[in-house]
Design a protein around this motif. Structure first.
Motif, PDB file in Angstrom:
ATOM      1  N   GLY A 417      -0.777  43.658  85.392  1.00  0.00           N
ATOM      2  CA  GLY A 417      -0.419  45.059  85.582  1.00  0.00           C
ATOM      3  C   GLY A 417       0.992  45.396  85.169  1.00  0.00           C
ATOM      4  N   ASN A 418       1.860  44.387  85.028  1.00  0.00           N
ATOM      5  CA  ASN A 418       3.253  44.651  84.668  1.00  0.00           C
ATOM      6  C   ASN A 418       3.414  45.214  83.261  1.00  0.00           C
ATOM      7  OD1 ASN A 418       4.199  43.843  87.130  1.00  0.00           O
ATOM      8  ND2 ASN A 418       4.789  41.791  86.468  1.00  0.00           N
ATOM      9  N   LEU A 558       3.328  44.676  65.919  1.00  0.00           N
ATOM     10  CA  LEU A 558       2.603  45.729  66.616  1.00  0.00           C
ATOM     11  C   LEU A 558       3.535  46.891  66.954  1.00  0.00           C
ATOM     12  CD1 LEU A 558       0.052  46.814  67.992  1.00  0.00           C
ATOM     13  CD2 LEU A 558       0.647  45.433  70.016  1.00  0.00           C
ATOM     14  N   LEU A 559       4.748  46.585  67.377  1.00  0.00           N
ATOM     15  CA  LEU A 559       5.708  47.644  67.710  1.00  0.00           C
ATOM     16  C   LEU A 559       6.025  48.516  66.498  1.00  0.00           C
ATOM     17  CD1 LEU A 559       8.085  45.564  69.991  1.00  0.00           C
ATOM     18  CD2 LEU A 559       6.890  47.662  70.684  1.00  0.00           C
ATOM     19  N   ARG A 572       5.494  50.474  76.083  1.00  0.00           N
ATOM     20  CA  ARG A 572       6.182  50.068  74.861  1.00  0.00           C
ATOM     21  C   ARG A 572       7.525  49.395  75.168  1.00  0.00           C
ATOM     22  NH1 ARG A 572       5.442  52.513  69.894  1.00  0.00           N
ATOM     23  NH2 ARG A 572       4.560  54.326  70.966  1.00  0.00           N
ATOM     24  N   ASN A 573       8.235  49.895  76.164  1.00  0.00           N
ATOM     25  CA  ASN A 573       9.542  49.309  76.499  1.00  0.00           C
ATOM     26  C   ASN A 573       9.391  47.886  77.028  1.00  0.00           C
ATOM     27  OD1 ASN A 573      11.059  51.580  75.737  1.00  0.00           O
ATOM     28  ND2 ASN A 573      10.690  52.563  77.733  1.00  0.00           N
ATOM     29  N   TRP A 574       8.329  47.665  77.816  1.00  0.00           N
ATOM     30  CA  TRP A 574       8.094  46.291  78.275  1.00  0.00           C
ATOM     31  C   TRP A 574       7.861  45.372  77.079  1.00  0.00           C
ATOM     32  CZ3 TRP A 574       4.449  42.681  77.335  1.00  0.00           C
ATOM     33  CH2 TRP A 574       4.504  41.513  78.094  1.00  0.00           C
ATOM     34  N   LEU A 575       7.054  45.822  76.125  1.00  0.00           N
ATOM     35  CA  LEU A 575       6.745  44.988  74.969  1.00  0.00           C
ATOM     36  C   LEU A 575       8.000  44.721  74.138  1.00  0.00           C
ATOM     37  CD1 LEU A 575       4.450  43.540  73.539  1.00  0.00           C
ATOM     38  CD2 LEU A 575       4.098  45.588  72.142  1.00  0.00           C
ATOM     39  N   LYS A 576       8.871  45.715  74.000  1.00  0.00           N
ATOM     40  CA  LYS A 576      10.119  45.508  73.261  1.00  0.00           C
ATOM     41  C   LYS A 576      10.945  44.405  73.908  1.00  0.00           C
ATOM     42  CE  LYS A 576      10.810  50.140  71.304  1.00  0.00           C
ATOM     43  NZ  LYS A 576      11.647  51.373  71.353  1.00  0.00           N
ATOM     44  N   ARG A 577      11.070  44.465  75.225  1.00  0.00           N
ATOM     45  CA  ARG A 577      11.864  43.444  75.923  1.00  0.00           C
ATOM     46  C   ARG A 577      11.249  42.058  75.753  1.00  0.00           C
ATOM     47  NH1 ARG A 577      11.846  47.580  79.801  1.00  0.00           N
ATOM     48  NH2 ARG A 577      10.285  46.490  81.071  1.00  0.00           N
ATOM     49  N   ALA A 578       9.939  41.970  75.926  1.00  0.00           N
ATOM     50  CA  ALA A 578       9.275  40.674  75.812  1.00  0.00           C
ATOM     51  C   ALA A 578       9.345  40.121  74.399  1.00  0.00           C
ATOM     52  CB  ALA A 578       7.806  40.804  76.247  1.00  0.00           C
ATOM     53  N   THR A 587       9.131  33.704  79.865  1.00  0.00           N
ATOM     54  CA  THR A 587       8.460  33.201  81.057  1.00  0.00           C
ATOM     55  C   THR A 587       6.950  33.154  80.838  1.00  0.00           C
ATOM     56  OG1 THR A 587       8.212  35.403  82.000  1.00  0.00           O
ATOM     57  CG2 THR A 587      10.270  34.220  82.494  1.00  0.00           C
ATOM     58  N   GLN A 588       6.272  32.463  81.751  1.00  0.00           N
ATOM     59  CA  GLN A 588       4.815  32.422  81.705  1.00  0.00           C
ATOM     60  C   GLN A 588       4.247  33.835  81.822  1.00  0.00           C
ATOM     61  OE1 GLN A 588       2.816  29.834  81.069  1.00  0.00           O
ATOM     62  NE2 GLN A 588       1.003  31.147  81.201  1.00  0.00           N
ATOM     63  N   ALA A 589       4.879  34.656  82.667  1.00  0.00           N
ATOM     64  CA  ALA A 589       4.404  36.031  82.834  1.00  0.00           C
ATOM     65  C   ALA A 589       4.555  36.824  81.538  1.00  0.00           C
ATOM     66  CB  ALA A 589       5.170  36.708  83.966  1.00  0.00           C
ATOM     67  N   SER A 590       5.691  36.650  80.849  1.00  0.00           N
ATOM     68  CA  SER A 590       5.893  37.368  79.588  1.00  0.00           C
ATOM     69  C   SER A 590       4.907  36.879  78.536  1.00  0.00           C
ATOM     70  CB  SER A 590       7.330  37.176  79.100  1.00  0.00           C
ATOM     71  OG  SER A 590       8.244  37.820  79.956  1.00  0.00           O
ATOM     72  N   ARG A 591       4.688  35.576  78.487  1.00  0.00           N
ATOM     73  CA  ARG A 591       3.760  35.029  77.509  1.00  0.00           C
ATOM     74  C   ARG A 591       2.362  35.578  77.730  1.00  0.00           C
ATOM     75  NH1 ARG A 591       2.551  28.585  76.402  1.00  0.00           N
ATOM     76  NH2 ARG A 591       0.390  28.921  77.004  1.00  0.00           N
ATOM     77  N   ARG A 592       1.924  35.601  78.981  1.00  0.00           N
ATOM     78  CA  ARG A 592       0.592  36.146  79.281  1.00  0.00           C
ATOM     79  C   ARG A 592       0.527  37.631  78.940  1.00  0.00           C
ATOM     80  NH1 ARG A 592      -4.174  35.398  81.954  1.00  0.00           N
ATOM     81  NH2 ARG A 592      -4.969  37.240  83.038  1.00  0.00           N
ATOM     82  N   GLY A 593       1.598  38.363  79.217  1.00  0.00           N
ATOM     83  CA  GLY A 593       1.621  39.784  78.885  1.00  0.00           C
ATOM     84  C   GLY A 593       1.544  40.028  77.390  1.00  0.00           C
ATOM     85  N   LEU A 594       2.225  39.198  76.617  1.00  0.00           N
ATOM     86  CA  LEU A 594       2.137  39.302  75.161  1.00  0.00           C
ATOM     87  C   LEU A 594       0.718  39.038  74.687  1.00  0.00           C
ATOM     88  CD1 LEU A 594       5.434  37.413  74.212  1.00  0.00           C
ATOM     89  CD2 LEU A 594       4.950  39.824  73.723  1.00  0.00           C
ATOM     90  N   GLU A 595       0.095  38.011  75.231  1.00  0.00           N
ATOM     91  CA  GLU A 595      -1.284  37.682  74.857  1.00  0.00           C
ATOM     92  C   GLU A 595      -2.226  38.837  75.192  1.00  0.00           C
ATOM     93  OE1 GLU A 595      -1.326  32.817  75.391  1.00  0.00           O
ATOM     94  OE2 GLU A 595      -1.521  34.086  77.168  1.00  0.00           O
ATOM     95  N   LYS A 596      -2.060  39.399  76.373  1.00  0.00           N
ATOM     96  CA  LYS A 596      -2.935  40.493  76.796  1.00  0.00           C
ATOM     97  C   LYS A 596      -2.758  41.708  75.890  1.00  0.00           C
ATOM     98  CE  LYS A 596      -5.764  42.119  80.070  1.00  0.00           C
ATOM     99  NZ  LYS A 596      -6.982  41.448  80.558  1.00  0.00           N
TER     100      LYS A 596
END
Length: 614
Positions: A417-418, A558-559, A572-578, A587-596
């Motif tokens: 959800g992040n 993608l951006l 979009r801002n979350w993706l820019k940071r990641a 982090t594992q959370a960022s990696r999973r978010g990128l994959e999703k």
């Protein structure tokens, strides 16, 4: 194993719709590369793609038999009936005649003999549809555990159906709309029975018969997980588990094509591989076994909360002891991050599930195995059956008023959800959706008379894993394997084993204070000491930082597509940071978010869904 599809239209003659039926069938080509066929008569059109496993020349479909009055009964069938030999003998004794040696014909003539009650007589994994011309009805039946997928889409005058949503979506009547509940399913990591993500589309639920005729659609549950008293002591229970496993593996080794096992070095796959090796060894056959590994993983492995050890040393211990013909399938980060591989996984699953490198590696493993074997036995589902996950032993998870695997999900994998836009987060309200699903799920648990609060809670946790969690993994396994024409069988999903172990009290399932005590003791004579003593380790994930770097490169691309509809959902801002973190800070959370996010974007590109956010 096969792909099935069809269209029933009570107000039309579908003989003029061959092109549409062919298009629906063609989407199943990966599930059945060996043969293809359609059958159209009046209001019924059935399509089938075949992966030939048993009776290679005789099992062609759609398969038709006639009633005494000459009216046809036509079947399209996906899966395997492991007790087809016994059923065939019984049907012959009742006067039924056979023209092939296939299990498909056993199912068809079983329907002629017993109607939809044939479902309760089958031992196996299956999804099949029968058009019964005399009764002018379609009967759709799915196996007890939901091993084989099955979807349907009611229409104003009938129904569309298919092994996968893509077969239904190939029909012009099927919309490509995804509402809030569909998105919730993608982000909540729960599996709501009957839900198919796409609006208007449903699953045939496990253990269920769905009948469609002029009067509409009816559902009948022929099997569910029921509570019964377990009267066997420890020694008897261990012995019975072993007896069941011996019989199950013996049945699931039957095939007219090359077989193998999936070997991870864990208790489940090791026990199953050793059982198969012993049984085939009696006929001087050698089991082929395959394991997935990552380049440099064993040498550079770093233990974490989920995985204390690399798999390879344990895999090789089992292969040596069992005498298998073993091969490691070694993958590198470039292959795991390849966008073409990611696209094939999304196409296989029809959904952006965001399992990332674990989905990619599973697909690539199956693709490599398919060059050698057509059937593989897997240790999938033993953790759900015998109680192998950490959450079974985690006091917080035991007490939590939610699905136990979600209690530490965010800290171990990251919170999906992040990545969402704040407005989408509010609209989805995932917390309430999960709670509603949990309350609905636990209503199905029956309490044994005199059962203690603790034992009932553990029964509930087992029930949730067997009726919710396992279906996520079974669907993943089926789609990844069938995308390359590989049949993967799951011995631990045999309903006799599931019923028996489910009703064993938790004190018996964990009598030595460890996970899967019954399975460990039932197969102790077959296991190397290293595997007997090994702590549960989940399916492997790459630790190579270059994999995350590759994800960042794809995220930057993608951006650059600023108008992509994925940004209606993803922040979009979350993706820019990641995408711009330094590699050590991913982090594992960022990696999973990128994959999703990458999965969502590819899914949008492929399926052009209309997503409703209100």
């Amino acid at each position: 194993m096969c792909g099935i599809t069809g269209w029933i239209s009570f107000d039309r003659d579908l003989r003029s719709e061959q092109e549409t039926v062919d298009a629906m069938t063609e989407t199943m080509a990966c599930r059945g590369p060996d043969d293809r066929g359609t059958w159209v008569q009046g209001p019924a059109a059935l399509g089938h793609c075949r992966l030939a496993i048993i009776d290679l020349p005789g099992g062609r479909q759609p398969m038709t038999a006639e009633r005494a009055d000459g009216s046809p009964v036509t079947l399209v069938y996906s899966g395997e009936a492991y007790n087809f030999g016994e059923l065939r003998k019984e049907l012959v004794s009742r006067g039924r005649r056979f023209t092939t040696g296939s299990d498909t014909e056993v199912v068809l003539r079983g329907y002629l003999e017993w109607g939809e009650e044939v479902a309760g007589r089958l031992n196996g994994m299956f999804a099949f549809a029968v058009w019964d011309e005399q009764r002018r009805r379609l009967v759709m039946i799915r196996d007890r555990m939901g091993i084989k997928p099955f979807y349907y889409y009611p229409t104003p005058d009938g129904v569309l159906f298919g092994s996968e949503p893509k077969a239904i979506l190939a029909h012009p009547l099927a919309g490509r709309n995804v509402g809030l509940d569909g998105l919730r399913e993608l982000f909540a990591f729960v599996k709501t029975p009957g839900h198919a993500i796409w609006e208007g589309m449903y699953e045939v639920e496990p253990g269920t018969v769905v009948t469609v005729d002029r009067n509409g659609l009816r559902r009948h549950v022929y099997w569910s997980l029921r509570t019964r008293a377990h009267l066997d002591d420890r020694d008897t229970s261990v012995a019975h588990v072993r007896t069941l496993l011996d019989d199950i593996v013996h049945r699931q080794l039957v095939a007219d094509v090359p077989r193998c096992t999936l070997l991870s070095g864990g208790l489940d796959s090791s026990a199953m591989t050793a059982l198969a090796a012993r049984q085939l060894g009696e006929t001087d056959e050698t089991v082929r076994s395959f394991a997935v590994d990552f380049a440099g993983r064993t040498e550079h492995f770093v233990a974490d909360e989920l995985r204390a050890t690399p798999d390879a040393p344990f895999v090789h211990d089992v292969a040596r002891l069992a005498g298998t013909d073993h091969q490691d399938i070694v993958l590198d980060s470039a292959a795991l991050a390849d966008l073409d591989v990611r696209a094939k996984v999304i196409r296989a699953r029809d959904l952006p599930m965001g399992f990332g490198d674990m989905d990619a590696s599973l697909y690539l493993l199956f693709k490599a195995i398919r060059g050698h074997s057509t059937v593989a036995l897997s240790g999938e589902s033993a953790d759900e059956v015998f109680g192998g996950y950490k959450q079974f032993f985690d006091e917080e998870a035991r007490r939590a008023d939610t699905f136990p695997w979600l209690v530490r999900f965010a800290e171990q994998f990251g919170d999906d959800g992040n990545i969402l836009n704040p407005a989408v987060t509010t609209s989805l309200d995932l917390g309430s959706y999960i709670q509603d699903g949990y309350r609905s799920a636990v209503k199905g648990v029956e309490r044994l008379d005199g059962e203690s609060d603790f034992e009932f809670r553990m029964r509930t946790i087992c029930y949730l894993h067997l009726t919710r969690f396992v279906r996520i993994l079974l669907d993943r396994k089926d789609r990844a394997s069938m995308a390359v024409g590989l049949e993967v069988r799951v011995p631990f999903c045999d309903h006799r084993l599931v019923e028996y172990v489910y009703n064993a009290p938790w004190s018996l399932k964990s009598f030595d204070g460890r996970e899967k005590s019954l399975l460990r003791e039932a197969t102790a004579d077959l296991l190397p000491e290293s595997v007997y003593d090994r702590v549960k380790s989940p399916y492997p994930s790459t630790q190579d930082p270059q994999y995350a770097v590759a994800l960042q490169h794809h995220a930057k691309d993608l951006l650059a597509r600023s108008s992509h509809p994925v940004f209606d959902v993803v922040d979009r801002n979350w993706l820019k940071r990641a995408a711009h973190h330094e590699a050590p800070q991913i982090t594992q959370a960022s990696r999973r978010g990128l994959e999703k996010t990458l999965d969502l974007a590819l899914w949008w590109d492929m399926y052009s869904p209309t997503v409703t956010l209100s």
